[in-house]
Design a protein around this motif. Structure first.
Motif, PDB file in Angstrom:
ATOM      1  N   ARG A 519     -46.487 -15.463 -23.592  1.00 59.15           N
ATOM      2  CA  ARG A 519     -46.787 -14.245 -22.831  1.00 59.15           C
ATOM      3  C   ARG A 519     -47.516 -14.540 -21.521  1.00 59.15           C
ATOM      4  O   ARG A 519     -47.304 -13.845 -20.525  1.00 59.15           O
ATOM      5  N   VAL A 520     -48.366 -15.550 -21.510  1.00 61.86           N
ATOM      6  CA  VAL A 520     -49.204 -15.760 -20.327  1.00 61.86           C
ATOM      7  C   VAL A 520     -48.574 -16.710 -19.319  1.00 61.86           C
ATOM      8  O   VAL A 520     -48.959 -16.696 -18.146  1.00 61.86           O
ATOM      9  N   LEU A 521     -47.634 -17.565 -19.736  1.00 59.90           N
ATOM     10  CA  LEU A 521     -47.045 -18.510 -18.781  1.00 59.90           C
ATOM     11  C   LEU A 521     -46.327 -17.793 -17.628  1.00 59.90           C
ATOM     12  O   LEU A 521     -46.502 -18.182 -16.460  1.00 59.90           O
ATOM     13  N   PRO A 522     -45.513 -16.755 -17.880  1.00 55.92           N
ATOM     14  CA  PRO A 522     -44.910 -16.053 -16.728  1.00 55.92           C
ATOM     15  C   PRO A 522     -45.955 -15.443 -15.792  1.00 55.92           C
ATOM     16  O   PRO A 522     -45.796 -15.471 -14.572  1.00 55.92           O
ATOM     17  N   VAL A 523     -47.033 -14.920 -16.361  1.00 57.22           N
ATOM     18  CA  VAL A 523     -48.086 -14.336 -15.527  1.00 57.22           C
ATOM     19  C   VAL A 523     -48.759 -15.415 -14.692  1.00 57.22           C
ATOM     20  O   VAL A 523     -49.038 -15.230 -13.501  1.00 57.22           O
ATOM     21  N   ALA A 524     -49.033 -16.581 -15.293  1.00 56.57           N
ATOM     22  CA  ALA A 524     -49.676 -17.668 -14.555  1.00 56.57           C
ATOM     23  C   ALA A 524     -48.778 -18.210 -13.451  1.00 56.57           C
ATOM     24  O   ALA A 524     -49.259 -18.628 -12.392  1.00 56.57           O
ATOM     25  N   GLN A 525     -47.462 -18.196 -13.664  1.00 55.87           N
ATOM     26  CA  GLN A 525     -46.544 -18.661 -12.626  1.00 55.87           C
ATOM     27  C   GLN A 525     -46.479 -17.674 -11.458  1.00 55.87           C
ATOM     28  O   GLN A 525     -46.391 -18.078 -10.298  1.00 55.87           O
ATOM     29  N   GLN A 526     -46.532 -16.405 -11.766  1.00 55.55           N
ATOM     30  CA  GLN A 526     -46.476 -15.408 -10.701  1.00 55.55           C
ATOM     31  C   GLN A 526     -47.806 -15.294  -9.962  1.00 55.55           C
ATOM     32  O   GLN A 526     -47.832 -15.122  -8.743  1.00 55.55           O
ATOM     33  N   VAL A 527     -48.910 -15.397 -10.709  1.00 48.85           N
ATOM     34  CA  VAL A 527     -50.246 -15.299 -10.108  1.00 48.85           C
ATOM     35  C   VAL A 527     -51.019 -16.562 -10.492  1.00 48.85           C
ATOM     36  O   VAL A 527     -51.722 -16.587 -11.512  1.00 48.85           O
ATOM     37  N   PRO A 528     -50.906 -17.645  -9.736  1.00 46.05           N
ATOM     38  CA  PRO A 528     -51.582 -18.901 -10.113  1.00 46.05           C
ATOM     39  C   PRO A 528     -53.099 -18.760 -10.188  1.00 46.05           C
ATOM     40  O   PRO A 528     -53.749 -19.557 -10.874  1.00 46.05           O
ATOM     41  N   GLU A 529     -53.675 -17.784  -9.494  1.00 46.41           N
ATOM     42  CA  GLU A 529     -55.124 -17.633  -9.532  1.00 46.41           C
ATOM     43  C   GLU A 529     -55.630 -17.283 -10.933  1.00 46.41           C
ATOM     44  O   GLU A 529     -56.806 -17.495 -11.261  1.00 46.41           O
ATOM     45  N   LEU A 530     -54.749 -16.724 -11.798  1.00 47.77           N
ATOM     46  CA  LEU A 530     -55.159 -16.342 -13.146  1.00 47.77           C
ATOM     47  C   LEU A 530     -55.027 -17.488 -14.147  1.00 47.77           C
ATOM     48  O   LEU A 530     -55.384 -17.320 -15.320  1.00 47.77           O
ATOM     49  N   ALA A 531     -54.505 -18.640 -13.719  1.00 51.86           N
ATOM     50  CA  ALA A 531     -54.305 -19.760 -14.649  1.00 51.86           C
ATOM     51  C   ALA A 531     -55.610 -20.224 -15.296  1.00 51.86           C
ATOM     52  O   ALA A 531     -55.655 -20.451 -16.514  1.00 51.86           O
ATOM     53  N   PRO A 532     -56.730 -20.410 -14.551  1.00 50.42           N
ATOM     54  CA  PRO A 532     -57.983 -20.807 -15.229  1.00 50.42           C
ATOM     55  C   PRO A 532     -58.450 -19.800 -16.277  1.00 50.42           C
ATOM     56  O   PRO A 532     -58.931 -20.182 -17.348  1.00 50.42           O
ATOM     57  N   LEU A 533     -58.306 -18.503 -15.970  1.00 49.46           N
ATOM     58  CA  LEU A 533     -58.699 -17.492 -16.940  1.00 49.46           C
ATOM     59  C   LEU A 533     -57.834 -17.565 -18.190  1.00 49.46           C
ATOM     60  O   LEU A 533     -58.336 -17.482 -19.320  1.00 49.46           O
ATOM     61  N   MET A 534     -56.530 -17.754 -17.996  1.00 44.80           N
ATOM     62  CA  MET A 534     -55.633 -17.881 -19.145  1.00 44.80           C
ATOM     63  C   MET A 534     -55.991 -19.110 -19.978  1.00 44.80           C
ATOM     64  O   MET A 534     -55.924 -19.096 -21.208  1.00 44.80           O
ATOM     65  N   GLY A 535     -56.370 -20.208 -19.312  1.00 40.79           N
ATOM     66  CA  GLY A 535     -56.764 -21.410 -20.035  1.00 40.79           C
ATOM     67  C   GLY A 535     -58.010 -21.197 -20.869  1.00 40.79           C
ATOM     68  O   GLY A 535     -58.093 -21.647 -22.024  1.00 40.79           O
ATOM     69  N   GLU A 536     -59.008 -20.514 -20.328  1.00 43.08           N
ATOM     70  CA  GLU A 536     -60.221 -20.233 -21.097  1.00 43.08           C
ATOM     71  C   GLU A 536     -59.928 -19.317 -22.282  1.00 43.08           C
ATOM     72  O   GLU A 536     -60.492 -19.481 -23.369  1.00 43.08           O
ATOM     73  N   MET A 537     -59.022 -18.351 -22.086  1.00 39.65           N
ATOM     74  CA  MET A 537     -58.639 -17.483 -23.195  1.00 39.65           C
ATOM     75  C   MET A 537     -57.943 -18.289 -24.293  1.00 39.65           C
ATOM     76  O   MET A 537     -58.176 -18.068 -25.488  1.00 39.65           O
TER      77      MET A 537
END
Length: 706
Positions: A519-537
Motif C-alpha cells: 500500500r505504501v510503495l506507490p505513495v512513496a514513489q509518487q511523493v518521495p518526501e513521505l518515504a522516511p515517514l513510511m519507513g518509521e511506520m
C-alpha cells in the motif's frame, strides 16, 4: 561493618536463634505439607481413612501442572522502548542468546521450575536458588612438536568456565524471617547437606569439628547388620545453612550444632534485589503472615467425602452378588447352583414332596438386590456432585479437564473456558513472573561476572549483521545502570504452543508487512518526501512482532539505503523550447549527413584515381620485367645454341676419329643417336623457356584485369 569485624561465635549464636524462630512458625505448615504429600503419593500410613479411595488430589495436580508449565520458557531480552537503537538491539540479542544457551545446554533451569511448581501445588511453597560458578579448566590446543618419545605434545591452555546454575530448594529446606509480606523479609536461608569431604573442600579444616547430624533413613538397621562405622560416617552429612541478610548486605554460613560460623562474606553478587532467589511461589496467603495454606487444605473435607463415598461404593459392589437360603432337606438345590451347567438336569429323590412344596420357589429364597443397586446408584451420584464441588473450589472446569457435553454449544463452552481461566490466568502469571525473575537474576550475573570473550563466543554475535555493534553492545551490558534503562529481560508464555501456532504467527507477520508495503510503495514513489515517514511506520510495526526482531537489522539496512540523499533532479524544460531544440537538432543532423555524403563521394573518387595510377604503374613495371626476362631467355638460348654447336663439333670430330677404327655402320648409328639426344635436350630447353614466358604473361594479365 564488614565480614572481618564480625565475631564468628556471636554471629552463629544469633543466626541459630533466628533459624529456630522461623522453624517454630513453619511447624504447622510442615506438618500439614507432609500429610498432603503422602496423600498425593497415596501413602496410607498416617491417615485415618482406610479402604478404597478416589485420589482426586493426584488428578488435580496432574491437570494443573501442564496448564501452568506447558513448555520450557524461552528468554526474551528486548529494548525497553522499542525505538531505533542498534547498539541496544545488539546487546539484547547477545544477552538473550547467552541465556537461551544455558537454558538449552543445562537442564537445571527446567527441572528446578517444574519441581518448584509441584511444591507450590502440594505443600504450598516453591523455591529456586541462583548461584555463580567460575572454574579454571584446561582446554587442549593444537599439538606442538614434542621432544619426549618423539611424539607431539598437546599444550593445555587454561580458560575460565563461567555459568549460573539454578538450584531447586526443597520446601522444608527454605526459611525466612517472620513477616507479613515478602517486602518485610530481612533474611532468607536455605539448608544444604554436605559430607565431610565436601565441607572441608569448601570451608577448610575447621569443618572437621562440625557434627554430622543428618542420618539417612535405615542407617540404624545397617548398623545392626554389622556395617562398619567408617562406612556409616560417610553416609552422614552436616546441615549447613546459607543465610543472606539484606540488612547487613552479608552472607553467613552456619552449621547446626557448631558454635562458630563457617564463613562470612560481603555481598558476593551485588544483585539489585540482593536475594539470589526470586519470590517463592506461595499458595493461599493472608495479610497477617507469609505462611501459606496449601490448596488441598481448602477442599480436604470434600476429598474425604469423596473417599468415603468411594469406599462405600466398593462395599456395595461387593454386596451385589447372588446369595440366598434353601431347604436343607433338598440338597439337590445346592447341587443345581454349584454343579449345574448348560443343559444339565439335577435328579430329585422325592419329586412328589418337592412338587407339593411349590418346586424351586418353595425351597429356595434369594437375597433381594434392588435396594443394594439403588444405594449404589445414589452413591455414584453423590460422588459426582462432590467432585463438582471440588472443581468449583479449585476452578477446574470441564473445559480444562477436556470433558464437555455434546449438547453444549460452542458459545457455552467458550464462556466456561473464559470463567475458568480467570483463576488459572492468575496462577500462570505468577509462574511467568517467577521464571522471569530467575532469568533477570541470571542475566545480571552474566553481565557483571562473565568476561567479554565469553559473552561474544556464547552468543555467536560475530556471525550476524549486528557484528559491527558487538563491542559497544558488550560495553553497554557491562555498564550499570545504563543497561537497565535500555533493555529488559522476561520469559515468554509458558503455555504449550504447537508448531501450527508458530507458523501462524510468522505468516501473520509476513502478511502484515507485505500488505503494508504493497500500500505504501506507490505513495512513496509518487511523493518521495513521505518515504522516511513510511519507513518509521514500517519499523514501528516490525518491532511489535517477536519474530521480527531477527529481521530488524535487515530492515534498518534497507531503509538506510532508501533514505540516502539523492542528487537534485534537473528542472523540466519548456515544451516549446524542447520542440525548437528538436527541430534544430534535426536540421543539424541533415546537414551533417549531406556533408558526410559529399566527403564520402570525394574519398571514393580519390580512391579510384589512386587505384588506376597504381594499376598503370604495375603494368609498366610488369612489361619492363617481361622484356628483361625475354632478353635473358634469348641470351640463354644463344648461349645454349653455341654450347650445343661446340659439343656437336667435338662429337663429330670424335666420331670421325673413331670411324677409322670401327665399321661405317656403327659410326653412323652412334652419330644418329647422339644427334637425337642433343636435339631432345634443345627441345626441352626451348619448352622450358616458352613456359616461363607464358607464366609471366599470365601474371601480368591477372594483375591488370583481375
Amino acid at each position: 561493618m564488614n565480614a572481618l569485624s564480625i565475631n564468628p561465635v556471636d554471629a552463629a549464636r544469633k543466626w541459630n536463634a533466628e533459624l529456630k524462630l522461623a522453624k517454630r512458625e513453619d511447624e504447622k505448615f510442615i506438618e500439614r505439607g507432609d500429610k498432603i504429600v503422602k496423600r498425593y503419593r497415596d501413602d496410607r500410613a498416617g491417615w485415618a481413612t482406610s479402604g478404597k479411595r478416589f485420589n482426586i488430589l493426584w488428578s488435580n495436580i496432574q491437570t494443573m501442572i501442564p496448564a501452568l508449565y506447558g513448555k520450557t520458557p524461552r528468554a526474551e531480552v528486548a529494548r525497553r522502548w522499542k525505538d531505533s537503537d542498534p547498539v541496544g538491539r545488539t546487546a539484547s540479542v547477545i544477552l538473550e542468546r547467552c541465556l537461551q544457551y544455558e537454558i538449552d545446554h543445562y537442564g537445571d533451569f527446567d527441572s528446578s521450575i517444574r519441581l518448584a511448581i509441584t511444591d507450590r501445588l502440594l505443600p504450598g511453597r516453591g523455591v529456586t536458588w541462583v548461584r555463580f560458578e567460575e572454574k579454571e579448566q584446561a582446554m587442549p590446543t593444537d599439538a606442538s612438536p614434542g621432544i619426549e618419545g618423539g611424539e607431539a605434545q598437546i599444550t593445555p591452555m587454561a580458560y575460565k568456565y563461567e555459568c549460573t546454575p539454578v538450584d531447586y530448594v526443597f520446601w522444608k529446606d527454605f526459611r525466612y524471617s517472620p513477616a507479613r509480606s515478602w517486602d518485610e523479609v530481612t533474611w532468607v536461608a536455605r539448608r544444604v547437606y554436605m559430607s565431610r569431604s565436601e565441607g572441608i573442600k569448601r570451608f577448610g579444616e575447621d569443618f572437621k569439628q562440625v557434627p554430622l547430624v543428618h542420618e539417612p533413613i535405615g542407617l540404624d538397621e545397617l548398623q545392626k547388620n554389622g556395617v562398619e562405622s567408617e562406612d556409616l560416617d560417610d553416609m552422614k552429612k552436616a546441615e549447613v545453612w546459607e543465610i543472606w541478610c539484606k540488612t547487613s548486605k552479608m552472607v553467613y554460613w552456619v552449621a547446626q550444632g557448631h558454635s562458630k560460623t563457617l564463613d562470612i562474606k560481603d555481598d558476593p553478587l551485588g544483585l539489585d534485589n540482593f536475594w539470589p532467589c526470586p519470590k517463592p511461589l506461595f499458595a493461599t496467603q493472608t495479610t497477617d503472615t507469609l505462611v501459606p495454606v496449601a490448596d488441598f487444605s481448602l477442599y480436604k473435607d470434600q476429598a474425604e467425602e469423596i473417599d468415603m463415598l468411594t469406599n462405600r461404593i466398593g462395599m456395595l459392589v461387593e454386596a451385589v452378588k447372588v446369595v440366598g437360603v434353601y431347604d436343607a432337606n433338598q440338597p439337590s438345590v445346592q447341587r443345581m447352583l454349584s454343579e449345574g451347567a448348560n443343559n444339565t438336569l439335577i435328579p430329585v429323590d422325592t419329586w412328589a414332596a418337592f412338587a407339593e412344596k411349590g418346586g424351586l420357589k418353595g425351597v429356595v429364597d434369594f437375597l433381594p438386590l434392588e435396594s443394594v443397586l439403588q444405594a449404589l446408584a445414589q452413591c455414584y451420584n453423590a460422588r459426582e456432585q462432590a467432585k463438582q464441588v471440588v472443581y468449583e473450589i479449585t476452578g477446574l472446569s470441564d473445559i480444562i479437564r477436556g470433558a464437555s457435553m455434546a449438547s453444549e454449544t460452542a458459545t457455552a463452552q467458550q464462556i466456561k473456558s473464559q470463567y475458568a481461566s480467570l483463576r488459572l490466568r492468575r496462577l500462570q502469571t505468577e509462574v511467568a513472573l517467577f521464571s522471569s525473575e530467575i532469568l533477570r537474576t541470571k542475566a545480571q550475573i552474566m553481565c557483571d561476572f562473565y568476561s567479554p570473550r565469553t559473552l561474544y563466543e556464547m552468543s555467536g554475535i560475530g556471525g550476524t549483521q549486528d557484528a559491527q555493534y558487538a563491542e559497544q553492545a558488550i560495553m553497554l551490558l557491562k555498564s550499570e545502570p545504563s543497561r537497565g534503562f535500555r533493555i529488559e529481560v522476561a520469559a515468554d508464555s509458558l503455555v504449550e504452543m504447537d508448531e501450527s501456532t508458530e507458523k501462524q504467527n510468522r505468516l501473520e507477520f509476513l502478511t502484515s508487512v507485505g500488505t503494508f508495503m504493497e500500500r505504501v510503495l506507490p505513495v512513496a514513489q509518487q511523493v518521495p518526501e513521505l518515504a522516511p515517514l513510511m519507513g518509521e511506520m514500517l519499523m514501528f510495526g516490525v518491532r511489535a512482532f517477536k519474530g521480527g526482531r531477527s529481521m530488524e537489522a535487515a530492515f534498518d539496512s534497507a531503509l538506510a539505503k532508501l533514505n540516502e540523499p539523492k542528487p537534485p533532479a534537473e528542472p523540466q524544460p519548456d515544451p516549446e523550447q524542447m520542440k525548437m531544440q528538436a527541430m534544430t537538432q534535426v536540421e543539424q543532423t541533415k546537414a551533417q549527413i549531406e556533408q558526410a555524403k559529399l566527403q564520402t563521394q570525394g574519398q571514393i573518387e580519390q580512391a579510384k584515381l589512386q587505384a588506376s595510377l597504381q594499376i598503370e604503374q604495375f603494368k609498366a613495371g610488369q612489361a619492363q620485367n617481361l622484356e628483361i626476362m625475354r632478353q635473358q631467355a634469348e641470351t640463354e638460348r644463344a648461349e645454349m645454341k653455341a654450347r650445343i654447336d661446340a659439343e656437336t663439333k667435338i662429337t663429330i670430330a670424335q666420331m670421325t676419329a673413331q670411324a677409322a677404327e670401327k665399321p661405317a655402320v656403327s659410326v653412323q648409328i652412334e652419330g644418329e643417336n647422339h644427334l637425337q639426344k642433343v636435339g631432345d635436350e634443345v627441345k626441352m630447353m626451348a619448352d622450358q623457356a616458352a613456359n616461363i614466358l607464358s607464366d609471366q604473361q599470365n601474371n601480368i594479365s591477372t594483375l591488370t584485369f583481375g
